[in-house]
Design a protein around this motif. Structure first.
Motif, PDB file in Angstrom:
ATOM      1  N   ARG A  62       0.868  -1.183   0.000  1.00  0.00           N
ATOM      2  CA  ARG A  62       0.000   0.000   0.000  1.00  0.00           C
ATOM      3  C   ARG A  62       0.900   1.227   0.000  1.00  0.00           C
ATOM      4  N   PHE A  63       0.490   2.278  -0.707  1.00  0.00           N
ATOM      5  CA  PHE A  63       1.411   3.409  -0.837  1.00  0.00           C
ATOM      6  C   PHE A  63       1.190   4.513   0.181  1.00  0.00           C
ATOM      7  N   TYR A  64       0.456   4.209   1.261  1.00  0.00           N
ATOM      8  CA  TYR A  64       0.255   5.205   2.310  1.00  0.00           C
ATOM      9  C   TYR A  64       1.421   5.214   3.287  1.00  0.00           C
ATOM     10  N   GLU A  65       1.785   6.400   3.731  1.00  0.00           N
ATOM     11  CA  GLU A  65       2.790   6.594   4.767  1.00  0.00           C
ATOM     12  C   GLU A  65       2.206   7.616   5.742  1.00  0.00           C
ATOM     13  N   MET A  66       1.715   7.150   6.872  1.00  0.00           N
ATOM     14  CA  MET A  66       1.010   8.003   7.843  1.00  0.00           C
ATOM     15  C   MET A  66      -0.097   8.819   7.163  1.00  0.00           C
ATOM     16  N   GLY A  67      -0.869   8.128   6.361  1.00  0.00           N
ATOM     17  CA  GLY A  67      -2.036   8.732   5.725  1.00  0.00           C
ATOM     18  C   GLY A  67      -1.755   9.507   4.458  1.00  0.00           C
ATOM     19  N   ARG A  68      -0.502   9.629   4.086  1.00  0.00           N
ATOM     20  CA  ARG A  68      -0.160  10.406   2.884  1.00  0.00           C
ATOM     21  C   ARG A  68       0.324   9.462   1.791  1.00  0.00           C
ATOM     22  N   HIS A  69       0.173   9.916   0.545  1.00  0.00           N
ATOM     23  CA  HIS A  69       0.552   9.078  -0.587  1.00  0.00           C
ATOM     24  C   HIS A  69       1.042   9.954  -1.734  1.00  0.00           C
ATOM     25  N   PRO A  70       1.695   9.371  -2.738  1.00  0.00           N
ATOM     26  CA  PRO A  70       2.146  10.161  -3.892  1.00  0.00           C
ATOM     27  C   PRO A  70       0.971  10.852  -4.577  1.00  0.00           C
ATOM     28  N   ARG A  71       1.273  11.902  -5.327  1.00  0.00           N
ATOM     29  CA  ARG A  71       0.218  12.653  -6.008  1.00  0.00           C
ATOM     30  C   ARG A  71      -0.483  11.771  -7.036  1.00  0.00           C
ATOM     31  N   THR A 128      -0.555   8.876 -11.968  1.00  0.00           N
ATOM     32  CA  THR A 128       0.236   9.121 -10.767  1.00  0.00           C
ATOM     33  C   THR A 128       1.478   9.919 -11.147  1.00  0.00           C
ATOM     34  N   GLY A 129       1.751  10.975 -10.390  1.00  0.00           N
ATOM     35  CA  GLY A 129       2.936  11.790 -10.647  1.00  0.00           C
ATOM     36  C   GLY A 129       2.671  12.935 -11.605  1.00  0.00           C
ATOM     37  N   GLU A 130       2.305  12.599 -12.839  1.00  0.00           N
ATOM     38  CA  GLU A 130       2.024  13.613 -13.852  1.00  0.00           C
ATOM     39  C   GLU A 130       0.543  13.582 -14.210  1.00  0.00           C
ATOM     40  N   PRO A 131      -0.045  14.750 -14.549  1.00  0.00           N
ATOM     41  CA  PRO A 131      -1.473  14.792 -14.881  1.00  0.00           C
ATOM     42  C   PRO A 131      -1.820  13.880 -16.052  1.00  0.00           C
ATOM     43  N   ALA A 132      -3.024  13.341 -16.013  1.00  0.00           N
ATOM     44  CA  ALA A 132      -3.521  12.519 -17.112  1.00  0.00           C
ATOM     45  C   ALA A 132      -3.959  13.413 -18.267  1.00  0.00           C
ATOM     46  N   THR A 133      -3.904  12.893 -19.468  1.00  0.00           N
ATOM     47  CA  THR A 133      -4.366  13.608 -20.651  1.00  0.00           C
ATOM     48  C   THR A 133      -5.519  12.833 -21.268  1.00  0.00           C
ATOM     49  N   ALA A 134      -6.652  13.485 -21.428  1.00  0.00           N
ATOM     50  CA  ALA A 134      -7.820  12.827 -22.008  1.00  0.00           C
ATOM     51  C   ALA A 134      -7.610  12.613 -23.504  1.00  0.00           C
ATOM     52  N   THR A 135      -8.009  11.447 -23.984  1.00  0.00           N
ATOM     53  CA  THR A 135      -7.918  11.166 -25.414  1.00  0.00           C
ATOM     54  C   THR A 135      -8.972  11.963 -26.170  1.00  0.00           C
TER      55      THR A 135
END
Length: 209
Positions: A62-71, A128-135
C-alpha cells in the motif's frame, strides 16, 4: 437520507433513486459498536489522530505513509462549500451533529482546511505523478453530455472507510440514463453506483453509548 443541498436549477429534475444506486446495500451495520476499520486506520486516522494506538502507519503493498501518498490524478466532482453553508437543511444537520453524544470524537478542526477541497471521485487514479491527458475519443464523448444536476443527501456511513461520514451524491437521470455513469463511460471506466463526498472524520471508535 435527507436532501441537504440543491439549487433552483435542479427543481423539476429527475434524480436516480436508491433502487438504482448502491447506498443502501453499503451502509454501516450499526447493530454493533462502530469500530474504525483497517482502510480508515491506514488512510485517514493518521491525519486526524496520529497518536491513536489504532493508527496503521504503513503496510506492505500500500502506498500510504502516515495517511499520505504520492500525487494521484483523478476525475472528481467538486462541491462548493458555500452552497452547503447556504442550505438550511445542511446547517441543521451539522448543528445536530455538534449536539450529538459522539461530537467529541469528530475532527472538527480539519473542516476549515477542507472547505476548498470537497469532492466526490468519479474516476479514480487516472495517473500518478504527472497529470492525465484525455484522449480525443474521451473529449468527444464528454462533449455530448450536457450540463447536469446532482443532489447531495446525508449522512452516509459505509462498510469501507468506516470512521468517515459522507454526503451521498444522487445524479440526474436523463432519458433513463445515469449521467455520472455516462461520464465514467467516456473515460472507459465501468459504471459506478455510489459517489461520496467525505466530510466528517472520527478520531476514535464509537461504543454502544
Amino acid at each position: 437520507m435527507a436532501d441537504i443541498a440543491a439549487t433552483p436549477a435542479a427543481i423539476g429534475t429527475t434524480f436516480c433513486g436508491d433502487a438504482e444506486l448502491g447506498y443502501r446495500r453499503n451502509l454501516t451495520d450499526f447493530a454493533s459498536p462502530l469500530l474504525l476499520d483497517e482502510s480508515y486506520r491506514l488512510a485517514h486516522l493518521p491525519l486526524v489522530a496520529p497518536n491513536h494506538p489504532g493508527v496503521i502507519a504503513r503496510r506492505d503493498g500500500r502506498f500510504y505513509e502516515m495517511g499520505r501518498h504520492p500525487r494521484v490524478f483523478s476525475l472528481v466532482l467538486p462541491v462548493d462549500d458555500g452552497v452547503l453553508q447556504a442550505s438550511p437543511a445542511f446547517r441543521a444537520l451539522e448543528d445536530e451533529l455538534r449536539a450529538a453524544p459522539f461530537a467529541g470524537k469528530i475532527a472538527w478542526n480539519i473542516l476549515p482546511k477542507r472547505r476548498g477541497k470537497l469532492h466526490a471521485t468519479l474516476c479514480g487514479s487516472l495517473a500518478t505523478g504527472e497529470p492525465a491527458t484525455a484522449t480525443q475519443a474521451t473529449r468527444d464523448a464528454l462533449s455530448r453530455i450536457e450540463p447536469f444536476n446532482v443532489e447531495l443527501r446525508g449522512l452516509f456511513s459505509g462498510n469501507v472507510n468506516r470512521g468517515r461520514l459522507y454526503l451521498a451524491v444522487y445524479p440526474e437521470k436523463r432519458a433513463g440514463a445515469n449521467v455520472l455513469q455516462a461520464v465514467q463511460a467516456a473515460f472507459g471506466r465501468p459504471p459506478g453506483d455510489l459517489w461520496l463526498v467525505g466530510l466528517y472524520n472520527f478520531t476514535d471508535d464509537l461504543d454502544g453509548a
